[in-house]
Write a protein that holds these residues in place. Structure first.
Motif, mmCIF file in Angstrom:
data_model
loop_
_atom_site.group_PDB
_atom_site.id
_atom_site.type_symbol
_atom_site.label_atom_id
_atom_site.label_comp_id
_atom_site.label_asym_id
_atom_site.label_seq_id
_atom_site.Cartn_x
_atom_site.Cartn_y
_atom_site.Cartn_z
ATOM 1 N N ASP A 116 0.850 -1.139 -0.075
ATOM 2 C CA ASP A 116 -0.062 0.131 0.027
ATOM 3 C C ASP A 116 0.889 1.268 0.103
ATOM 4 N N LEU A 117 2.008 1.086 0.718
ATOM 5 C CA LEU A 117 2.928 2.197 0.943
ATOM 6 C C LEU A 117 3.446 2.713 -0.538
ATOM 7 N N PHE A 118 4.185 1.567 -1.010
ATOM 8 C CA PHE A 118 4.395 1.696 -2.424
ATOM 9 C C PHE A 118 3.445 2.346 -3.499
ATOM 10 N N GLN A 119 2.364 1.792 -3.518
ATOM 11 C CA GLN A 119 1.353 2.206 -4.300
ATOM 12 C C GLN A 119 0.845 3.806 -4.229
ATOM 13 N N SER A 120 0.719 3.885 -2.823
ATOM 14 C CA SER A 120 0.527 5.263 -2.541
ATOM 15 C C SER A 120 1.704 6.465 -3.061
ATOM 16 N N PHE A 121 2.908 5.788 -2.698
ATOM 17 C CA PHE A 121 4.254 6.819 -3.126
ATOM 18 C C PHE A 121 4.171 6.975 -4.749
ATOM 19 N N ALA A 122 3.898 5.813 -5.416
ATOM 20 C CA ALA A 122 3.727 5.978 -7.005
ATOM 21 C C ALA A 122 2.811 6.914 -7.500
ATOM 22 N N LYS A 123 1.373 6.948 -6.528
ATOM 23 C CA LYS A 123 0.481 7.893 -7.014
ATOM 24 C C LYS A 123 0.893 9.365 -6.968
ATOM 25 N N GLN A 124 1.785 9.641 -5.954
ATOM 26 C CA GLN A 124 2.373 11.041 -5.905
ATOM 27 C C GLN A 124 3.561 11.496 -6.749
ATOM 28 N N ALA A 125 3.857 10.542 -7.706
ATOM 29 C CA ALA A 125 5.243 10.744 -8.168
ATOM 30 C C ALA A 125 4.595 12.042 -9.388
ATOM 31 N N ASN A 126 5.743 12.307 -9.959
ATOM 32 C CA ASN A 126 5.355 13.403 -10.997
ATOM 33 C C ASN A 126 5.234 12.884 -12.236
ATOM 34 N N PRO A 127 4.178 13.271 -12.907
ATOM 35 C CA PRO A 127 3.949 12.590 -14.277
ATOM 36 C C PRO A 127 4.623 13.741 -15.501
ATOM 37 N N ASP A 128 5.277 14.733 -15.028
ATOM 38 C CA ASP A 128 6.008 15.376 -16.074
ATOM 39 C C ASP A 128 7.411 14.802 -16.264
ATOM 40 N N LEU A 129 7.789 14.434 -17.200
ATOM 41 C CA LEU A 129 9.027 13.766 -17.360
ATOM 42 C C LEU A 129 10.294 14.648 -17.995
ATOM 43 N N SER A 130 9.740 16.005 -18.212
ATOM 44 C CA SER A 130 10.612 16.991 -19.088
ATOM 45 C C SER A 130 12.090 17.098 -18.239
ATOM 46 N N PRO A 131 11.894 17.356 -16.743
ATOM 47 C CA PRO A 131 13.311 17.335 -16.265
ATOM 48 C C PRO A 131 14.306 16.488 -16.547
ATOM 49 N N VAL A 132 13.768 14.954 -16.805
ATOM 50 C CA VAL A 132 14.992 13.915 -16.899
ATOM 51 C C VAL A 132 15.344 14.113 -18.412
ATOM 52 N N THR A 133 14.352 14.405 -19.442
ATOM 53 C CA THR A 133 14.614 14.371 -20.689
ATOM 54 C C THR A 133 15.357 15.680 -20.901
ATOM 55 N N GLY A 134 15.396 16.774 -20.193
ATOM 56 C CA GLY A 134 16.135 18.102 -20.436
ATOM 57 C C GLY A 134 17.725 17.644 -20.083
ATOM 58 N N THR A 135 17.799 17.099 -18.896
ATOM 59 C CA THR A 135 19.196 16.619 -18.421
ATOM 60 C C THR A 135 19.722 15.752 -19.641
ATOM 61 N N ILE A 136 18.839 14.876 -20.281
ATOM 62 C CA ILE A 136 19.651 13.784 -21.455
ATOM 63 C C ILE A 136 20.107 14.924 -22.423
ATOM 64 N N VAL A 137 19.283 15.763 -22.931
ATOM 65 C CA VAL A 137 19.596 16.685 -23.845
ATOM 66 C C VAL A 137 20.926 17.493 -23.460
ATOM 67 N N HIS A 138 20.946 17.910 -22.362
ATOM 68 C CA HIS A 138 22.070 18.740 -21.989
ATOM 69 C C HIS A 138 23.472 17.984 -21.823
ATOM 70 N N ALA A 139 23.250 16.644 -21.362
ATOM 71 C CA ALA A 139 24.245 15.634 -21.281
ATOM 72 C C ALA A 139 24.845 15.376 -22.724
ATOM 73 N N LEU A 140 24.108 15.410 -23.712
ATOM 74 C CA LEU A 140 24.345 14.991 -25.113
ATOM 75 C C LEU A 140 25.018 16.457 -25.907
ATOM 76 N N LEU A 141 24.496 17.444 -25.483
ATOM 77 C CA LEU A 141 24.852 18.532 -26.420
ATOM 78 C C LEU A 141 25.794 19.607 -25.593
ATOM 79 N N ALA A 142 25.805 19.497 -24.321
ATOM 80 C CA ALA A 142 26.779 20.379 -23.582
ATOM 81 C C ALA A 142 28.065 20.154 -23.902
ATOM 82 N N PRO A 143 28.799 21.443 -24.203
ATOM 83 C CA PRO A 143 30.323 21.211 -24.645
ATOM 84 C C PRO A 143 31.156 20.409 -23.342
ATOM 85 N N GLN A 144 30.798 20.676 -22.027
ATOM 86 C CA GLN A 144 31.144 19.984 -20.992
ATOM 87 C C GLN A 144 30.093 19.538 -20.230
#
Length: 412
Positions: free
Chosen positions: A310-338
Motif C-alpha cells: 500500500d505504501l509503494f502504491q501510494s508513493f507511486a500515485k504521488q510521483a511526478n507525471p512530467d518527465l521533462s526534467p529528465v529528458t532535459g538533462t539527457i539533452v544537456h548531457a548530449l549537447l553541452a560542450p562540458q
C-alpha cells in the motif's frame, strides 16, 4: 562569552561544512583538484571576513543561502553554448514507455538521428514512435539481456550510419521486479534486477563503445538514487543500480583520454512504466505472498507485507507525471560542450544527496526513512516480543510456564 555562544557555534558549523566539503570534493573529484580547492578555500576566507565585520549570524546564513542559489542557477541554467543536434546519431534503450519513450521523441524533434530500442515492436509505445516520429527515427526490437539481439542492433545501426560513429548512447532500460524486505525477496528477484539493470546495460555499452569512441561522443546512463542510498524495501533494485553507478563512474575515468564524456542521470520519483498501474501492484503483492514460506510469512505477517504494498502504491500515485526534467538533462548531457558527471533530475534529489553526504548517518538515515516509506507496522514476530516485554501476551507466557513446569516434573 555567553552573549556570543550561538554566533560562534553557527560560524564554526559553516566553516566546518565549507572545509569538509572542500576536502571531500578534492578527494572524490575526477577533475583537477586545483580549481575546486581554491574555490572552497576562497569561500571559507569570505566567511571569515564577513564574520570579522560582526554581521549577525542570521544575516550571514541568508547571504550564504543566496550565494548558493546563484551558484546553483549558474550550474543548472540554460547553457550559453550548445552543440548542434543535426547529423548526430543516438541510440536509446527501453523506449516502450517512460523516460526512454519521452527522450526518443524529444531528441527526434531536435534533429537527432534516433535509434530507439523496444521490447515489443507491436506494442503501443513502439507503434506511437513509428507513427509520430520523423524519417530519422528507427525503432529496433531489442531485449538487452539477449546478446544476440544486442549484436543485431549493432549491425542494423552500423548499416544506417555507414562510416559515421555513434554520437550518443542513452542507457535507459531498467526494471524493478519486486518490492519488499531483502529477506522476503527471492534470489531470482536479485538476479532479475542485476541481469537487466547491470549486465544488460554492460552488454549494450561494450558493444557500442567502438562507435562511441569513433565519434568522441557521449554515454548517458539513467540510474537511481537507490544505487547510492539504502532505500528501504528496494534491496534488489538498489544493489543493481549500485553496481551500475560504480561501473559508470569507472568508465568515465577510462574513457576521458578518448574524448568520450560519461554522465549519470539520477531522477527523483516519476510516473513511468507500471508505477501507476493498480493491477500491477496487486499482482506483485500476490506473487510475493505465494513465494514466501509459511514460517517466514508468519514471522513477518501478511498485514506487514500488505502495508508495504500500500505504501509503494501510494508513493507511486504521488510521483511526478512530467518527465521533462529528465529528458532535459539527457539533452544537456548530449549537447553541452562540458557535460556534468552527474545530474540530479527533479526536486529534492540534490537536497537528499547533500544530507546523505554531509549530515551524520543517524540523521540521513532517519530522513530517508521518513521521506520514502513511512511504515507503522513492524514484523509480527517483533510485535509478539514487544507484547511479552510489556506483559501483553499473557497466554503465550502462561503456556511457556506450563511447559517449563511439565519438563521439571518429567525430570523428577
Amino acid at each position: 562569552m555567553d552573549d556570543y555562544a550561538l554566533p560562534f557555534w553557527v560560524h564554526l558549523a559553516v566553516v566546518t561544512v565549507l572545509v569538509g566539503g572542500a576536502v571531500k570534493k578534492v578527494l572524490a573529484s575526477h577533475l583537477s583538484a586545483g580549481p575546486t580547492l581554491v574555490a572552497w578555500l576562497g569561500a571559507t576566507v569570505l566567511v571569515e571576513r564577513l564574520w570579522a565585520f560582526c554581521l549577525p549570524a542570521l544575516l550571514l546564513l541568508v547571504l550564504l543561502g543566496l550565494a548558493y542559489r546563484l551558484c546553483w542557477r549558474s550550474r543548472t541554467g540554460p547553457p550559453t553554448a550548445i552543440l548542434p543536434a543535426e547529423g548526430k546519431a543516438v541510440l536509446i534503450t527501453g523506449c516502450d514507455s517512460g523516460f526512454g519513450h519521452a527522450a526518443a521523441k524529444r531528441l527526434d524533434a531536435l534533429g537527432f538521428e534516433v535509434f530507439a530500442t523496444v521490447m515489443d515492436l507491436t506494442g503501443d509505445g513502439a507503434r506511437e514512435l513509428q507513427r509520430t516520429g520523423s524519417s530519422r527515427l528507427t525503432v529496433l526490437q531489442v531485449d538487452i539481456t539477449q546478446p544476440q539481439q544486442v549484436q543485431q542492433a549493432l549491425l542494423d545501426t552500423k548499416a544506417k550510419l555507414g562510416l559515421r560513429g555513434l554520437w550518443g548512447l542513452v542507457n535507459n532500460a531498467g526494471v524493478c521486479v519486486n518490492f519488499g524486505d531483502a529477506e522476503l525477496s527471492l534470489m531470482s528477484n536479485f538476479r532479475g534486477c542485476m541481469e537487466v539493470n547491470f549486465f544488460g546495460t554492460l552488454c549494450v555499452t561494450k558493444c557500442f563503445l567502438p562507435l562511441i569512441r569513433q565519434a568522441k561522443g557521449r554515454i548517458v546512463t539513467i540510474s537511481s538514487p537507490a544505487g547510492d542510498q539504502p532505500f528501504p524495501c528496494l534491496a534488489a533494485y538498489g544493489a543493481s543500480k549500485a553496481a551500475l553507478n560504480l561501473f559508470t563512474d569507472t568508465l568515465r575515468h577510462e574513457l576521458e583520454p578518448w574524448g568520450v564524456h560519461v554522465s549519470t542521470v539520477l531522477p527523483s520519483s516519476y510516473k513511468t512504466g507500471h508505477s501507476s498501474n493498480h493491477t500491477y501492484w496487486e499482482q506483485q503483492h500476490k506473487q510475493l505472498l505465494q513465494s514466501l514460506s509459511p514460517a517466514l510469512l508468519d514471522e513477518y505477517g501478511e498485514d506487514y507485507v500488505t502495508e508495504t504494498k500500500d505504501l509503494f502504491q501510494s508513493f507511486a500515485k504521488q510521483a511526478n507525471p512530467d518527465l521533462s526534467p529528465v529528458t532535459g538533462t539527457i539533452v544537456h548531457a548530449l549537447l553541452a560542450p562540458q557535460p556534468q558527471a552527474r545530474y540530479y533530475a527533479g526536486p529534492g534529489v540534490g537536497l537528499m544527496y547533500f544530507i546523505h553526504s554531509y549530515c551524520p548517518f543517524s540523521l540521513s538515515n532517519r530522513f530517508l526513512q521518513k521521506l520514502f516509506l513511512k511504515k507503522k507496522l513492524v514484523p509480527r514476530a517483533l510485535r509478539k516480543q514487544s507484547g511479552l516485554e510489556v506483559g501483553l501476551d499473557l497466554d503465550h507466557l502462561y503456556n511457556n510456564n506450563n511447559n517449563n513446569n511439565e519438563e521439571k516434573l518429567q525430570q523428577l
